[in-house]
Write a protein that holds these residues in place. Structure first.
Motif, PDB file in Angstrom:
ATOM      1  N   SER A 260      47.188 -30.862  79.172  1.00  0.00           N
ATOM      2  CA  SER A 260      47.697 -29.637  79.809  1.00  0.00           C
ATOM      3  C   SER A 260      47.521 -28.424  78.894  1.00  0.00           C
ATOM      4  O   SER A 260      47.424 -27.297  79.363  1.00  0.00           O
ATOM      5  N   GLY A 261      47.465 -28.652  77.594  1.00  0.00           N
ATOM      6  CA  GLY A 261      47.242 -27.550  76.652  1.00  0.00           C
ATOM      7  C   GLY A 261      45.872 -26.924  76.857  1.00  0.00           C
ATOM      8  O   GLY A 261      45.726 -25.709  76.939  1.00  0.00           O
ATOM      9  N   LYS A 262      44.853 -27.778  76.971  1.00  0.00           N
ATOM     10  CA  LYS A 262      43.477 -27.274  77.112  1.00  0.00           C
ATOM     11  C   LYS A 262      43.055 -27.140  78.564  1.00  0.00           C
ATOM     12  O   LYS A 262      42.019 -26.544  78.866  1.00  0.00           O
ATOM     13  N   GLY A 263      43.833 -27.722  79.479  1.00  0.00           N
ATOM     14  CA  GLY A 263      43.486 -27.635  80.902  1.00  0.00           C
ATOM     15  C   GLY A 263      42.284 -28.493  81.276  1.00  0.00           C
ATOM     16  O   GLY A 263      41.573 -28.204  82.237  1.00  0.00           O
ATOM     17  N   VAL A 264      42.022 -29.580  80.514  1.00  0.00           N
ATOM     18  CA  VAL A 264      40.864 -30.434  80.818  1.00  0.00           C
ATOM     19  C   VAL A 264      41.304 -31.893  81.010  1.00  0.00           C
ATOM     20  O   VAL A 264      42.385 -32.281  80.566  1.00  0.00           O
TER      21      VAL A 264
END
Ligand code: ADP
Ligand code: MG
Length: 484
Positions: A260-264
């Motif tokens: 969720s931090g990088k959205g990947v």
């Protein structure tokens, strides 16, 4: 959602698997407690720790909760279902298997209706609902080199609710989760709290060329813990698959994780198959056989659910389908609205006040409606004053702000501050005369045909009376005196 690729237009296909923790004081096969956030390993019976020779005993209440949920989803209830062992090794699974239901789940096919923001609804198929145990939890952040195991969750009852691959966009997936959560909460079978992990979602995503009837190869994104993250993960994953295929690659069926931090999403492991788990009926448990009358009794006692409530709000309170959907989305919200609207000449007024003024305050103060600083009876009191012309809608907003601040009731505030609407014709006429006398130029313009100036005149009179004049009367008297 469609994705415009280099080689054409792509459609998304999504199916969701939701793990919903059954609201129950005790676990599925033991009497241990299930309180969230307890000290590690304080809610563990010998059964949950898989001590040799310990036997599981089914918790009747958990079965009841699962059946109620199935009924709430309009699903088939299977009067005979089987508990199976799903075998795998992990440090937080002391038995070496999870008790689940595989070939014969307690609940079969059902449906769920999505309310989309554009007012449209869509029906999504539910494939099945089965009961299973949760595993324990490995704690990797307690020690630099060691992993600890907390078995508090071990054996907690979960309902796995599987959808058909009927969803076509991240928005539909979000709407599905919200609606499912609402139904579970109305039923009282799961608290739906995603932050505390009582509702977790695996999203299965594939893409196919628009118009194609065949399903593409899917990836499964595991354990996403908020509606927003599920939507982000699906969007990212679908775009990844389109790019991959268009560059000549093929999608591998696999399990992925969402960062969720990088959205990947990232590959976690290649897809495991049912045969990897060596499912077989648990020899310690008899088939689960339900009495038809008992099921019928549960069905008769179901509470009113969001779809029915929504229809009733539209019919009885003349609400728009959109307003009705918003209000029924949370049970407490619907109950609050109904308490304010009940018996009112203009229930729409209640809907407007709840959805705009009240929701704005709750959002600002980050409160849920159960902790609203203005209770339903207090808001009803304020609306009574508007409806019987004691105060104008304008003044009501100030009174409401004061109610939020002080917790006092509306009538007391109106009394103390002398906010009663002026409905005395003489007083209003005097205020109108003052405005007319002071604005000869505008009077000429309006008489010459610039009738839209009436709004300005009304504004001036309202100002002159501290906002307390009855606006309808001001309008009428102005028109008479200006001869328009
Ligand atoms: P498993 O138990 O291996 O995860 P299931 O057949 O139970 O497999 O499917 C799980 C979920 O995957 C269901 O929600 C289903 O709707 C969804 N699904 C199956 N095929 C596809 C596909 N091609 N694209 C997207 N979702 C799919
Ligand atoms: Mg799966």
């Amino acid at each position: 959602m469609l994705i415009d690729g280099k080689t054409g237009t792509w459609e998304l296909v999504i199916g969701l698997e939701v793990h919903a923790q059954v609201t129950s004081k005790a676990k599925l096969f033991s009497g241990a407690d299930t309180v969230f956030g307890a000290e590690p390993n304080t809610q563990v019976s010998f059964v949950d720790a898989a001590f040799p020779g310990m036997l599981p005993v089914i918790n009747r209440f958990c079965v009841e909760q699962a059946v109620k949920t199935g009924l709430g989803l309009g699903a088939e209830i299977n009067l005979v279902s089987i508990f199976d062992r799903k075998n795998y090794f992990y440090a937080d699974l002391p038995a070496g298997y999870q008790i689940s239901q595989y070939t014969r789940p307690v609940v079969g096919k059902g449906t769920l209706v999505l309310d989309m923001p554009d007012g449209q609804s869509r029906t999504v198929g539910i494939t099945r609902l089965h009961l299973e145990q949760d595993a324990g939890k490995s704690l990797h952040d307690q020690h630099p080199t060691k992993t600890y195991v907390d078995l508090n969750r071990s054996g907690v009852a979960l309902m796995e609710i599987v959808s058909e691959p009927d969803l076509r966009s991240p928005e539909e997936a979000g709407a599905y989760l919200k609606k499912l959560r609402a139904i579970l909460r109305y039923l009282g079978t799961c608290d739906g709290n995603m932050e505390e992990g009582s509702m977790r979602c695996d999203a299965n995503v594939s893409v196919r060329k628009q118009g194609s009837k065949e399903l593409g190869t899917r990836c499964e994104i595991k354990n996403v813990n908020s509606v927003r993250f599920v939507m982000q993960a699906i969007e990212y994953e679908a775009n990844r698959q389109v790019e991959l295929i268009e560059e000549g690659g093929t999608v591998q069926q696999e399990t992925r994780l969402f960062d969720s931090g990088k959205g990947v999403t990232r590959s976690m492991r290649s897809k495991e198959h049912a045969h990897d788990y060596r499912y077989f009926p648990d020899p310690d448990l008899l088939p689960l056989v339900l009495d038809e009358k008992w099921v019928a009794g549960l069905k008769a006692a179901l509470p009113e659910l969001p779809d029915t409530k929504r229809e009733r709000f539209i019919k009885d309170f003349k609400l728009s389908p959109y307003d009705a959907s918003v209000l029924v989305a949370e049970k407490e919200q619907a109950e609050y609205f109904e308490a304010v609207a009940q018996g009112r000449k203009d229930p729409k007024l209640a809907a407007n006040w709840v959805m705009s003024e009240l929701f704005a305050v709750l959002n600002r103060q980050n409160l849920d409606i159960a902790r609203s600083p203005v209770k339903a009876t207090a808001l009803a009191g304020l609306l009574d004053l508007i409806e019987n012309n004691t105060i104008s809608g304008r003044i009501a907003k100030d009174v409401f702000a004061e109610m939020v601040e002080s917790g006092k009731d509306a009538a007391a505030i109106v009394e103390q501050k002398g906010l009663k609407q002026v409905t005395d014709t003489g007083a209003i006429e005097k205020a109108v005369d003052d405005v007319i006398a002071a604005n000869a130029d505008k009077v000429e313009q309006i008489k010459a045909g610039k009738v839209q100036l009436i709004g300005w005149f009304v504004g001036q009179v309202m100002k002159g009376t501290g906002g307390k004049a009855n606006p309808g009367m001001v309008n009428e008297i102005l028109k008479k005196k200006l001869g328009i």
